[in-house]
Write a protein that holds these residues in place. Structure first.
Motif, short mmCIF file in Angstrom:
data_model
loop_
_atom_site.label_atom_id
_atom_site.label_comp_id
_atom_site.label_asym_id
_atom_site.label_seq_id
_atom_site.Cartn_x
_atom_site.Cartn_y
_atom_site.Cartn_z
N ARG A 29 46.57 29.55 45.46
CA ARG A 29 47.80 29.42 44.22
C ARG A 29 47.68 30.77 43.41
N ASP A 30 48.12 31.76 44.05
CA ASP A 30 48.16 33.01 43.35
C ASP A 30 49.36 33.07 42.53
N ASP A 31 50.09 32.10 42.69
CA ASP A 31 51.25 31.96 41.68
C ASP A 31 50.71 31.55 40.40
N MET A 32 49.47 31.04 40.03
CA MET A 32 48.90 30.62 38.92
C MET A 32 48.19 31.72 38.28
N ILE A 33 48.01 32.50 38.96
CA ILE A 33 47.43 33.87 38.10
C ILE A 33 47.96 34.30 36.91
N HIS A 34 49.34 34.23 36.61
CA HIS A 34 49.72 34.67 35.65
C HIS A 34 51.52 34.37 35.44
N PRO A 35 51.98 33.93 34.27
CA PRO A 35 53.38 33.65 34.63
C PRO A 35 54.43 34.90 34.80
N PHE A 36 53.90 36.05 34.41
CA PHE A 36 54.46 37.23 34.77
C PHE A 36 54.10 38.45 35.53
N ILE A 37 52.74 38.54 35.34
CA ILE A 37 51.94 39.61 36.38
C ILE A 37 51.47 38.53 37.41
N SER A 38 52.42 37.95 38.23
CA SER A 38 52.20 36.84 39.05
C SER A 38 51.68 37.21 40.35
N GLY A 39 50.86 36.25 41.23
CA GLY A 39 50.61 36.47 42.26
C GLY A 39 50.04 37.89 42.96
N ASN A 40 50.69 38.08 44.17
CA ASN A 40 50.17 39.38 44.63
C ASN A 40 50.39 40.49 43.53
N LYS A 41 51.31 40.48 42.50
CA LYS A 41 51.88 41.74 41.81
C LYS A 41 50.55 42.22 40.85
N TRP A 42 49.81 41.11 40.57
CA TRP A 42 48.49 41.44 39.70
C TRP A 42 47.51 42.27 40.68
N ARG A 43 47.16 41.67 42.00
CA ARG A 43 46.44 42.19 42.87
C ARG A 43 46.62 43.63 43.09
N LYS A 44 48.01 43.98 43.35
CA LYS A 44 48.57 45.16 43.57
C LYS A 44 48.58 46.07 42.53
N LEU A 45 48.50 45.81 41.32
CA LEU A 45 48.70 46.69 40.09
C LEU A 45 47.06 46.78 39.62
#
Ligand SMILES: *Cc1c(COP(=O)(O)O)cnc(C)c1O
Length: 295
Positions: A29-45
């Protein structure tokens, strides 16, 4: 310090099809990482922002379409970690929820015609040549630092799976997963679902990170191209959401889960297989797509 305390549990989905075929399906559930820095986008950033901070930069400059989850994630992460942000948006000026959220998080938006948008390095030079504190982040965050961030997902897994499913736009997340599996010498097979039409070039790009590790590239699930949908996909999504309690969207995760169900139906996997699907998020823009669902 660029750190986010992330929450991304793995849960099993129970479905009559999986029981019939003797297969277990789990979702990360990477969609639960953050409402806006969501999913794979946090991992990439994560490492890109770390690099920017290390280089003493204070202004993130990046690129995306008008519905880009990456633009929104960069805007929000920039606000959180103390960077100014600028987003170059492909195409003529429009208003939508994603872009409004970007602005709320303080991002300056510059709309760029499609022709000029192609040369991102040139756009960066033109607008930021006098700003030594500006930091270039490619469209979708693509690059080796993003691949490294995505590879860390594998360290979080509670067990070894036979197969992992992942949607692909730039293929960065899929490359990271393959790299993470390789780094830990795991036998898991990765299944990459490109959401764009004519994405064959991605196969070669992902191969450069795969070190010869085999993966399967399922190019038949784009439904006409990026952000294109049809009745069948939308009905599948409705059915999936209504039986799992997990929200998915039509651009990425809907196509990925559709392919997973389709391949299980076609007996692509041995009975007893344990399959993990990565929920890469992307839900922050879903209310902008609500009129696509015709019910
Ligand atoms: C951006 C995005 C992707 C694509 O990731 P790539 O690393 O570019 O392949 C997949 N799923 C969701 C929900 C996204 O927002």
């Amino acid at each position: 310090m660029i750190e986010l305390d992330i929450y991304s549990p793995v849960e099993e989905i129970i479905n009559p099809l999986f029981i019939k075929k003797g297969i277990q399906v789990f979702v990360k559930r990477d969609d639960m990482i953050h409402p806006f820095i969501s999913g794979n986008k946090w991992r990439k950033l994560k490492y890109l922002l770390g690099d920017a901070a290390y280089l003493n930069k204070d202004h993130l400059v990046t690129f995306g379409g008008a519905y880009s989850n990456h633009l929104l994630a960069t805007a929000c992460a920039g606000a959180k970690f103390g960077f100014k942000t600028t987003g170059f948006v492909r195409g003529e000026e429009v208003k939508n929820e994603t872009l409004t959220l970007c602005r709320l998080f303080g991002m300056q938006l510059i709309f760029i015609d499609r022709e000029s948008y192609r040369n991102k390095n040139r756009l960066f030079e033109l607008h930021f040549q006098d700003n030594s504190k500006a930091y270039f982040i490619d469209e979708g965050g693509a690059g080796p630092l993003a691949v490294m961030g995505c590879s860390e997902l594998i360290n979080e897994l509670p067990e070894v799976y036979d197969d992992i499913f992942c949607a692909a736009g730039t293929g960065t997340t899929a490359s990271g997963i393959i790299k993470g599996l390789m780094d830990r010498s795991l036998p898991t097979k990765t299944h990459v679902i490109p959401v764009l039409k004519g994405a064959e070039f991605l196969r070669a790009e992902i191969e450069t990170f795969s070190g010869g590790n085999s993966f399967e590239f399922h190019s038949g699930y784009h439904f006409g191209g990026y952000a294109k949908t049809d009745e069948e996909l939308l009905n599948f999504i409705k059915d999936f959401c209504g039986t799992s309690g997990i929200l998915i969207e039509p651009v990425y995760t809907g196509k990925m889960f559709y392919s997973l169900f389709d391949l299980i139906t076609k007996d692509h996997f041995k009975p007893g297989s344990k399959i993990l699907a990565i929920h890469t998020g992307g839900l922050s823009g879903i209310s902008g797509m609500i009129n696509r669902f015709n019910f």
